[in-house]
Design a protein around this motif. Structure first.
Motif, PDB file in Angstrom:
ATOM      1  N   THR A  44     -57.952-115.818  11.902  1.00 18.79           N
ATOM      2  CA  THR A  44     -59.051-116.227  12.788  1.00 18.79           C
ATOM      3  C   THR A  44     -60.111-117.054  12.058  1.00 18.79           C
ATOM      4  O   THR A  44     -61.110-117.441  12.647  1.00 18.79           O
ATOM      5  CB  THR A  44     -59.736-114.991  13.391  1.00 18.79           C
ATOM      6  N   VAL A  45     -59.917-117.279  10.774  1.00 16.38           N
ATOM      7  CA  VAL A  45     -60.932-118.041  10.022  1.00 16.38           C
ATOM      8  C   VAL A  45     -60.579-119.524  10.067  1.00 16.38           C
ATOM      9  O   VAL A  45     -59.560-119.936   9.515  1.00 16.38           O
ATOM     10  CB  VAL A  45     -60.984-117.565   8.548  1.00 16.38           C
ATOM     11  N   PRO A  46     -61.381-120.320  10.758  1.00 17.84           N
ATOM     12  CA  PRO A  46     -61.028-121.740  10.926  1.00 17.84           C
ATOM     13  C   PRO A  46     -60.823-122.481   9.609  1.00 17.84           C
ATOM     14  O   PRO A  46     -59.908-123.300   9.499  1.00 17.84           O
ATOM     15  CB  PRO A  46     -62.246-122.315  11.687  1.00 17.84           C
ATOM     16  N   ALA A  47     -61.650-122.181   8.591  1.00 19.86           N
ATOM     17  CA  ALA A  47     -61.540-122.911   7.322  1.00 19.86           C
ATOM     18  C   ALA A  47     -60.181-122.698   6.670  1.00 19.86           C
ATOM     19  O   ALA A  47     -59.686-123.554   5.940  1.00 19.86           O
ATOM     20  CB  ALA A  47     -62.651-122.471   6.363  1.00 19.86           C
ATOM     21  N   ILE A  48     -59.571-121.545   6.956  1.00 23.08           N
ATOM     22  CA  ILE A  48     -58.248-121.270   6.377  1.00 23.08           C
ATOM     23  C   ILE A  48     -57.156-121.922   7.225  1.00 23.08           C
ATOM     24  O   ILE A  48     -56.259-122.598   6.703  1.00 23.08           O
ATOM     25  CB  ILE A  48     -58.027-119.752   6.261  1.00 23.08           C
ATOM     26  N   ALA A  49     -57.248-121.728   8.541  1.00 17.91           N
ATOM     27  CA  ALA A  49     -56.267-122.324   9.455  1.00 17.91           C
ATOM     28  C   ALA A  49     -56.164-123.832   9.214  1.00 17.91           C
ATOM     29  O   ALA A  49     -55.060-124.403   9.192  1.00 17.91           O
ATOM     30  CB  ALA A  49     -56.682-122.047  10.899  1.00 17.91           C
ATOM     31  N   GLU A  50     -57.310-124.442   9.019  1.00 19.09           N
ATOM     32  CA  GLU A  50     -57.378-125.877   8.798  1.00 19.09           C
ATOM     33  C   GLU A  50     -56.595-126.305   7.559  1.00 19.09           C
ATOM     34  O   GLU A  50     -55.996-127.377   7.517  1.00 19.09           O
ATOM     35  CB  GLU A  50     -58.863-126.181   8.598  1.00 19.09           C
ATOM     36  N   ARG A  51     -56.621-125.432   6.537  1.00 12.63           N
ATOM     37  CA  ARG A  51     -55.967-125.792   5.278  1.00 12.63           C
ATOM     38  C   ARG A  51     -54.476-125.465   5.230  1.00 12.63           C
ATOM     39  O   ARG A  51     -53.709-126.166   4.598  1.00 12.63           O
ATOM     40  CB  ARG A  51     -56.659-125.095   4.114  1.00 12.63           C
ATOM     41  N   ILE A  52     -54.085-124.359   5.863  1.00 16.31           N
ATOM     42  CA  ILE A  52     -52.677-123.959   5.700  1.00 16.31           C
ATOM     43  C   ILE A  52     -51.912-123.878   7.027  1.00 16.31           C
ATOM     44  O   ILE A  52     -50.702-123.659   7.020  1.00 16.31           O
ATOM     45  CB  ILE A  52     -52.565-122.604   4.940  1.00 16.31           C
ATOM     46  N   GLY A  53     -52.610-124.069   8.141  1.00 16.63           N
ATOM     47  CA  GLY A  53     -51.967-123.930   9.454  1.00 16.63           C
ATOM     48  C   GLY A  53     -52.449-122.672  10.140  1.00 16.63           C
ATOM     49  O   GLY A  53     -52.813-121.701   9.486  1.00 16.63           O
ATOM     50  N   SER A  54     -52.465-122.700  11.476  1.00 15.06           N
ATOM     51  CA  SER A  54     -53.159-121.637  12.212  1.00 15.06           C
ATOM     52  C   SER A  54     -52.254-120.489  12.671  1.00 15.06           C
ATOM     53  O   SER A  54     -52.736-119.500  13.189  1.00 15.06           O
ATOM     54  CB  SER A  54     -53.866-122.244  13.428  1.00 15.06           C
ATOM     55  N   ASP A  55     -50.947-120.600  12.447  1.00 21.23           N
ATOM     56  CA  ASP A  55     -50.044-119.545  12.924  1.00 21.23           C
ATOM     57  C   ASP A  55     -49.603-118.653  11.759  1.00 21.23           C
ATOM     58  O   ASP A  55     -48.747-119.029  10.959  1.00 21.23           O
ATOM     59  CB  ASP A  55     -48.826-120.199  13.592  1.00 21.23           C
ATOM     60  N   PRO A  56     -50.184-117.461  11.658  1.00 18.82           N
ATOM     61  CA  PRO A  56     -49.890-116.609  10.497  1.00 18.82           C
ATOM     62  C   PRO A  56     -48.419-116.201  10.404  1.00 18.82           C
ATOM     63  O   PRO A  56     -47.977-115.805   9.326  1.00 18.82           O
ATOM     64  CB  PRO A  56     -50.804-115.392  10.702  1.00 18.82           C
ATOM     65  N   PRO A 116     -62.979-123.726  -8.386  1.00 21.15           N
ATOM     66  CA  PRO A 116     -62.218-123.779  -7.129  1.00 21.15           C
ATOM     67  C   PRO A 116     -63.159-123.738  -5.927  1.00 21.15           C
ATOM     68  O   PRO A 116     -64.151-123.012  -5.945  1.00 21.15           O
ATOM     69  CB  PRO A 116     -61.362-122.505  -7.159  1.00 21.15           C
ATOM     70  N   GLU A 117     -62.817-124.486  -4.918  1.00 22.09           N
ATOM     71  CA  GLU A 117     -63.613-124.487  -3.696  1.00 22.09           C
ATOM     72  C   GLU A 117     -63.452-123.141  -2.961  1.00 22.09           C
ATOM     73  O   GLU A 117     -62.340-122.629  -2.847  1.00 22.09           O
ATOM     74  CB  GLU A 117     -63.137-125.626  -2.796  1.00 22.09           C
ATOM     75  N   VAL A 118     -64.570-122.577  -2.495  1.00 23.99           N
ATOM     76  CA  VAL A 118     -64.500-121.334  -1.722  1.00 23.99           C
ATOM     77  C   VAL A 118     -64.341-121.683  -0.248  1.00 23.99           C
ATOM     78  O   VAL A 118     -65.145-122.426   0.312  1.00 23.99           O
ATOM     79  CB  VAL A 118     -65.773-120.483  -1.913  1.00 23.99           C
ATOM     80  N   HIS A 119     -63.278-121.152   0.393  1.00 30.86           N
ATOM     81  CA  HIS A 119     -63.065-121.418   1.814  1.00 30.86           C
ATOM     82  C   HIS A 119     -63.678-120.343   2.693  1.00 30.86           C
ATOM     83  O   HIS A 119     -64.064-120.600   3.824  1.00 30.86           O
ATOM     84  CB  HIS A 119     -61.568-121.506   2.116  1.00 30.86           C
ATOM     85  N   HIS A 120     -63.754-119.117   2.159  1.00 30.36           N
ATOM     86  CA  HIS A 120     -64.169-118.003   3.022  1.00 30.36           C
ATOM     87  C   HIS A 120     -64.525-116.813   2.143  1.00 30.36           C
ATOM     88  O   HIS A 120     -63.875-116.559   1.134  1.00 30.36           O
ATOM     89  CB  HIS A 120     -63.002-117.628   3.949  1.00 30.36           C
ATOM     90  N   PHE A 121     -65.576-116.093   2.537  1.00 27.14           N
ATOM     91  CA  PHE A 121     -65.944-114.879   1.816  1.00 27.14           C
ATOM     92  C   PHE A 121     -66.107-113.740   2.810  1.00 27.14           C
ATOM     93  O   PHE A 121     -66.797-113.871   3.815  1.00 27.14           O
ATOM     94  CB  PHE A 121     -67.243-115.088   1.026  1.00 27.14           C
ATOM     95  N   ASP A 122     -65.432-112.640   2.533  1.00 25.65           N
ATOM     96  CA  ASP A 122     -65.473-111.468   3.405  1.00 25.65           C
ATOM     97  C   ASP A 122     -66.083-110.332   2.575  1.00 25.65           C
ATOM     98  O   ASP A 122     -65.417-109.726   1.730  1.00 25.65           O
ATOM     99  CB  ASP A 122     -64.028-111.141   3.819  1.00 25.65           C
TER     100      ASP A 122
END
Lengths: 420, 420
Positions: free
Chosen positions: B21-33, B101-107
């Motif tokens: 559900t994290v757009p920054a990740i979907a954008e980089r690797i694709g949105s279908d887990p 390294p670029e940070v895409h998301h922090f939880d």
């Protein structure tokens, strides 16, 4: 009052209602506020100060104002400094019992501290201007500086506690910023709020033209602003000390911060040196030499007691992570040389801070009465010139100077010097 | 998952649901887990590390574990270090763009950072053991150290911002405590988790019997623990650097803290020196001298670039309260001498930290593969003895040593020395 938790500067009339429900106060002065007498005695510059007297005794009430009224217009200053002052007083009382006024009550919403009324104490600066002596002054102050420096550092404290405290005090930003600007920077350029005595220009130009001096001052500013060795009082001058003939207390730690171990020591000694240099304007010829010698003996005693107490604490209370016994005594090795090396470094830093304080008190915004009370402008200028020249010498030679005896020799030399 | 905000070490199977559900990740690797492939690649010592690959690309997921598994039993370690690591990465990316390294998301609840997947980068320490060279390595690292040191200090930052940040990072207590114990103290006494190569006892006894050395080390510990000059990486060794043949990145700043400007530089150079001293065990006679010379040239380049970049930033970005232009350039005076004096001090401190790191990596808990991978125990002992002796020389002579060329001379001298 609409909302009792909303801050507002209190009037003498309101204080009774505010404080009568606090048991610690009732216990000390009596529980019926109608029998209390309240007087506002502060100069209203940064704080309101009230004396509250009742049938059983008296207390001091200090309330922070949200501004400084030093220069006509007001300068906003956060009320949270009362929170830090209270925290500082509590820690100082633990680290050097009896050295600071006892806190009876703290009201964070009103930025208000109720504390011990000191009587018949007077501000030390006034006593020095008036030529009064205080028994045991140097040893009291040397001990205070050593105990607060050592016991507030990781020589003594658990690191987790000390780091938590660094975090707490790091919120106090505006107050250190005043010191950073007024003490370390403004004296060395034509800053807006500066003023100095007529005729001092050649000396002032000499300081401002000395790039090496300014680099050394900025290096000490970096240490002041980026060093969390211990919790320092932050403003330990003769106006922050109250004394009778034989007892002294340290007051007003609202400039508290974590800083270098030599900072308070240096600021303190600078103020004794300024008292020393200003004496020709305040004493008769018959009293002058004797009283100046007494001031130098106080400085000597401050250093001697600081070092003796620090060494005593090193030997008996070194419970923090720094220089642990596991590396020295437990391996059958002495750590005395390490202690002496650290003391030499603290002393050298103190000399540097001392020189800077001597400059700012004659060039920057906040001057001191030792010189300001001198009516004869030419005499004032000549005495201030000696003070400025010695300050520069200290900044330049702080690492090389060595024992406090050499500091006293320097003071005697500059005291005999006529600076054009 | 019962409560998605409750921390627990994640499995590869759970990651998809957590991250899709994290757009920054979907954008980089694709949105279908369901199209993602997840592999756990960490050593599980302090963190879980996953590579998540999708149709469009890959990301790294690093999740902190609540313990260290270095010594059989586990050692509790706070999860909040992921919070500090994320804060460090964000600041380092601002101060030296492209260096981390670029940070895409922090939880924060899961102590989990999603960041750029570096490929075909390898850990620099392994490349040094394998005899690989990296173009531009010294200048990249010298620049990183200079930019983070300068731009994280009050030479550059507004004091209020910097002090707020000191407060933020002061919450990171347990992690610096590891460095304080393992790096600065344990090597110099018989600490429980220590271990060293058979036969090294005479050298180790020599270090532990040297009270003056230990006093100097503890003095540097005091600086490390009580100095907030700048935000340091805190663990900048060759295992915290990933490189290709021509590009490098700095990773893993979970030991971030405010500390002395020379700390990262010293730790880094120590790890190159250990790579240098260990080479006789890893290279053929034909390659040895050439590769060792290359390592020394990297150290030389680190210092040269650090100083050139620091001087450049001093001249162009000195916007903080320290050494302000008002005191120098605005008065027609150069501040270059002040910059050089500060650089000399940073270098001297770096040499001291360097010597200590050389000791702890062969005596304390966490050794490094440069030496640990050597099977011939006697050769290992002889190479480690050189390393330990040079470390002691650096701790003793850090202020006097001077230019980096003299550091390299020392390295060559100890590399040719047989220590009984």
């Amino acid at each position: 009052m609409d909302n009792p938790d909303q801050y507002r500067p209190l009037t003498p009339e309101e204080l009774g209602g505010r404080l009568s429900t606090v048991p610690a106060i009732a216990e000390r002065i009596g529980s019926d506020p109608s029998q209390w007498q309240v007087r506002e005695v502060g100069d209203g510059n940064l704080n309101l100060v009230f004396i509250v007297e009742g049938p059983k005794g008296a207390v001091i009430v200090k309330q922070a104002l949200p501004y400084v009224r030093l220069v006509g217009d007001s300068w906003p200053l956060p009320l949270y400094r009362a929170f830090y002052e209270n925290n500082a007083l509590v820690r100082q009382a633990q680290r050097d019992p009896g050295a600071v006024p006892e806190v009876h009550h703290f009201d964070e919403a009103q930025a208000l501290i109720v504390m011990e009324f000191l009587s018949p104490h007077r501000i030390l600066r006034r006593k020095l201007i008036d030529g009064e002596r205080v028994d045991g002054l140097g040893s009291f102050l040397g001990r205070f500086c050593a105990r607060t420096a050592f016991r507030g550092s990781e020589l003594s404290m658990k690191s987790a506690d000390k780091k938590k405290d660094v975090g707490l005090f790091s919120g106090n930003v505006e107050i250190p910023a005043i010191t950073e600007a007024l003490v370390f920077t403004d004296p060395y350029y034509d800053a807006e709020m500066n003023h100095h005595t007529e005729g001092l220009d050649p000396v002032v130009d000499g300081l401002r033209g000395d790039a090496k001096l300014k680099a050394r001052v900025q290096h000490l500013l970096m240490k002041f602003a980026s060093n969390t060795e211990t919790m320092v009082h932050g403003d330990l001058h003769s106006g922050s000390i109250m004394s009778t003939d034989r007892e002294s207390k340290v007051i007003d730690p609202e400039f508290v911060q974590y800083g270098p171990m030599g900072f308070d020591l240096g600021m303190l000694v600078a103020n004794f040196l300024m008292a020393y240099f200003s004496q020709p304007a305040h004493r008769s010829a018959a009293e002058l030499a004797g009283y100046q010698d007494w001031i130098l003996s106080v400085i000597d005693e401050v250093f001697a007691t600081f070092e003796a107490e620090f060494r005593h604490l090193w030997a008996t209370e070194r419970t923090g992570m720094l220089y642990p016994a596991a590396l020295f005594e437990d391996q059958g090795q002495s750590s005395e040389a390490a202690c002496l090396a650290l003391l030499a470094e603290i002393r050298a830093e103190a000399y540097g801070f001392c020189g800077i304080e001597m400059h700012r008190r004659t060039l920057s915004l906040a001057h001191n009465a030792d010189f300001e009370d001198i009516r004869d402008t030419d005499l004032k200028r000549r005495l201030e010139a000696r003070n400025l020249a010695m300050g520069a010498e200290l900044v330049h030679t702080s690492e090389a100077l060595g024992s406090p005896e050499r500091l006293l020799d320097l003071a005697r030399r500059f005291n005999a010097k006529d600076i054009p």
